[in-house]
Write a protein that holds these residues in place. Structure first.
Motif, PDB file in Angstrom:
ATOM      1  N   SER A 113       0.819  -1.212   0.000  1.00  0.00           N
ATOM      2  CA  SER A 113       0.000   0.000   0.000  1.00  0.00           C
ATOM      3  C   SER A 113       0.853   1.264   0.000  1.00  0.00           C
ATOM      4  O   SER A 113       0.402   2.330  -0.436  1.00  0.00           O
ATOM      5  CB  SER A 113      -0.944   0.012   1.210  1.00  0.00           C
ATOM      6  N   MET A 114       2.089   1.147   0.479  1.00  0.00           N
ATOM      7  CA  MET A 114       2.986   2.304   0.499  1.00  0.00           C
ATOM      8  C   MET A 114       3.537   2.637  -0.880  1.00  0.00           C
ATOM      9  O   MET A 114       4.013   3.752  -1.106  1.00  0.00           O
ATOM     10  CB  MET A 114       4.174   2.029   1.445  1.00  0.00           C
ATOM     11  N   THR A 115       3.497   1.652  -1.792  1.00  0.00           N
ATOM     12  CA  THR A 115       4.186   1.826  -3.074  1.00  0.00           C
ATOM     13  C   THR A 115       3.254   1.741  -4.273  1.00  0.00           C
ATOM     14  O   THR A 115       3.697   1.542  -5.397  1.00  0.00           O
ATOM     15  CB  THR A 115       5.306   0.786  -3.210  1.00  0.00           C
ATOM     16  N   VAL A 116       1.946   1.902  -4.046  1.00  0.00           N
ATOM     17  CA  VAL A 116       0.990   2.024  -5.147  1.00  0.00           C
ATOM     18  C   VAL A 116       1.049   3.458  -5.664  1.00  0.00           C
ATOM     19  O   VAL A 116       1.693   4.325  -5.058  1.00  0.00           O
ATOM     20  CB  VAL A 116      -0.443   1.673  -4.678  1.00  0.00           C
ATOM     21  N   PRO A 117       0.398   3.763  -6.798  1.00  0.00           N
ATOM     22  CA  PRO A 117       0.392   5.153  -7.267  1.00  0.00           C
ATOM     23  C   PRO A 117      -0.117   6.100  -6.186  1.00  0.00           C
ATOM     24  O   PRO A 117      -1.178   5.889  -5.595  1.00  0.00           O
ATOM     25  CB  PRO A 117      -0.576   5.099  -8.457  1.00  0.00           C
ATOM     26  N   GLY A 118       0.662   7.099  -5.883  1.00  0.00           N
ATOM     27  CA  GLY A 118       0.298   8.050  -4.838  1.00  0.00           C
ATOM     28  C   GLY A 118       0.551   7.554  -3.432  1.00  0.00           C
ATOM     29  O   GLY A 118       0.197   8.238  -2.469  1.00  0.00           O
ATOM     30  N   GLY A 119       1.156   6.396  -3.290  1.00  0.00           N
ATOM     31  CA  GLY A 119       1.447   5.841  -1.967  1.00  0.00           C
ATOM     32  C   GLY A 119       2.394   6.721  -1.183  1.00  0.00           C
ATOM     33  O   GLY A 119       3.201   7.472  -1.759  1.00  0.00           O
ATOM     34  N   PRO A 120       2.347   6.635   0.146  1.00  0.00           N
ATOM     35  CA  PRO A 120       3.134   7.560   0.979  1.00  0.00           C
ATOM     36  C   PRO A 120       4.645   7.416   0.857  1.00  0.00           C
ATOM     37  O   PRO A 120       5.372   8.322   1.271  1.00  0.00           O
ATOM     38  CB  PRO A 120       2.661   7.234   2.404  1.00  0.00           C
ATOM     39  N   ALA A 121       5.124   6.311   0.296  1.00  0.00           N
ATOM     40  CA  ALA A 121       6.578   6.146   0.145  1.00  0.00           C
ATOM     41  C   ALA A 121       7.086   6.574  -1.217  1.00  0.00           C
ATOM     42  O   ALA A 121       8.309   6.670  -1.417  1.00  0.00           O
ATOM     43  CB  ALA A 121       6.962   4.675   0.380  1.00  0.00           C
TER      44      ALA A 121
END
Length: 215
Positions: free
Chosen positions: A44-52
């Motif tokens: 979830s951190m590395t999906v488009p727009g994810g926080p990472a």
């Protein structure tokens, strides 16, 4: 005097690639456990727009970002396997975010106890101190290889390289308070999961009766 009661029992579930961590976690969930899956959180951190993603783009460049703004997992996997320093940089971005999200999920949990699914729990060095017990899902290395080849379409050499980057089976077993053997399918898993569920419920019941100041 603080009369709050102890928080939910926290279990750390780990195992090598292909050992069946998700299958076992789902079985515990069906019995009433709350599951916090760090792989799902990391995704979830590395999906488009994810926080990472902003930090990953700044640290590694656009070649590791897909056109829609997600992490290019294949490219990043190749990089971190070949460059230990890159692996450290990526972990420095992801791990604090994953830890904070996992703690938030655990704080909101309403199950009988919390199971953190952490593939590299033993390797991390910090997770063991944050759980009451470690549960290792174990199977033979041959079973791991065949499962991952079938599931992910990888070659045997690729699977062995992933396994070599993880702690050994023996290291995981040495660190575990509890072990579930997953060489023989769902039917063989069910009684093992049920038996440990009863153990965890008994520990949780004892914890529920211990005021915080007595822990």
């Amino acid at each position: 005097m603080d009369t709050r009661h102890a928080p939910l029992l926290h279990i750390g579930l780990t195992g090598g690639i292909g050992c069946g961590k998700t299958t076992v976690a789902n079985m515990f969930a069906a019995l009433g456990a709350s599951i916090v899956d760090t792989d799902l959180i990391a995704h979830s951190m590395t999906v488009p727009g994810g926080p990472a993603m902003a930090a990953i783009g700044a640290a590694f460049g656009e070649r590791y970002i897909t056109p829609d703004g997600a992490l290019d997992r294949a490219a990043m996997r190749a990089l971190v396997f070949s460059d230990p320093a890159a692996k450290v940089r990526l972990e420095g971005i992801l791990h604090p975010l994953i830890r904070a999200a996992a703690e938030a999920e655990a704080a909101a949990a309403r199950g009988s106890y919390v199971i953190f699914v952490v593939p590299l729990l033993i390797e991390s060095g910090s997770w063991q101190g944050r759980v009451a017990r470690v549960l290792a899902i174990d199977c033979s290395e041959a079973t791991q290889i065949s499962r991952v080849m079938a599931r992910n379409g990888l070659q045997e050499a690729q699977v062995k390289a992933i396994m070599a980057a993880q702690f050994t089976r023996q290291q995981r077993l040495a660190a575990a308070a509890d072990v579930i053997v997953n060489d023989d399918g769902i039917a063989a898993l069910a009684p093992q999961v049920e038996a440990l569920h009863q153990v965890y419920m008994a520990i949780s019941a004892r914890m529920a009766g211990i005021p915080m100041q007595r822990l």
